[in-house]
Enzyme design. Sequence first.
Site, mmCIF file in Angstrom:
data_model
loop_
_atom_site.group_PDB
_atom_site.id
_atom_site.type_symbol
_atom_site.label_atom_id
_atom_site.label_comp_id
_atom_site.label_asym_id
_atom_site.label_seq_id
_atom_site.Cartn_x
_atom_site.Cartn_y
_atom_site.Cartn_z
ATOM 1 N N SER A 176 34.467 36.951 44.582
ATOM 2 C CA SER A 176 33.406 37.900 44.248
ATOM 3 C C SER A 176 32.172 37.112 43.866
ATOM 4 C CB SER A 176 33.844 38.775 43.061
ATOM 5 O OG SER A 176 32.758 39.528 42.541
ATOM 6 N N TYR A 209 38.368 40.477 35.103
ATOM 7 C CA TYR A 209 38.086 40.485 36.538
ATOM 8 C C TYR A 209 37.269 39.254 36.920
ATOM 9 C CZ TYR A 209 36.135 41.868 41.046
ATOM 10 O OH TYR A 209 35.746 41.888 42.376
#
Length: 250
Positions: A139, A152
Amino acid sequence: MNITGNTILITGGGSGIGRALAEALHARGNHVIISGRRADALKAVCAESPGMDFATLDITDAAAIRAFAGKLTAAHPALNVVINNAGIMLAENLLADVFDLDTVDATIATNLLGPIRLTAALLPHLRAQPAATIITVSSGLAFIPLAATPTYNATKAAIHSWSQSLRHQLVDTGIEVLELAPPAVATDLMPGHAENPNAMPLADYVAEVMDLIERREAPRGEILVERVKPLRFAEANGYEAVFKALNGRH
């Protein structure tokens, strides 16, 4: 990675980026197998793309991953591409009276241990192929955190680092290691993402990714659309400004 002629496993293929990649790669002449926990969602995707296959998998279950890998390679001996896409993104309040360790555990099991375990289980098979590709999905938040989703971010930073080590250790094999680092994309990964006007439209994201793969444009093994580059290179080009844009000022 060739854009066509592969047998490809995509985890988390029942929705979001995983589904969109599965459909795009299927349309390019690849045999695509999608996995996830929800058989009904996987069946629905395959019904709209005849020839696509599916297999259920709980990516947090180590024993299930081992069994899945054995069945998958037996059923699809030509498997040569694995896209570790399954992931969850949950907000966390680190100041809550009760620290939510269940969210921490679930995020690490899904986003970090799952890809590592699945890659380990499939690596002997992939090494026996004439050529193979492992794609990890990190990400833009691997490089600069969204403070609302700390675990995350941490798992995606870990996957980025792990991918670099995997790439180096496999350099003398026939396995290519690529890292796909999305920006915010309009999916249902978190509530509100699909409607976020600042998120990149899913179709646009996948089209750009497919173009980068086809042109073999992945410097350092990273597949980076233009929208993610401010995050990826924030450390070199103005970290504080990007951090404040993501998280606001205090």
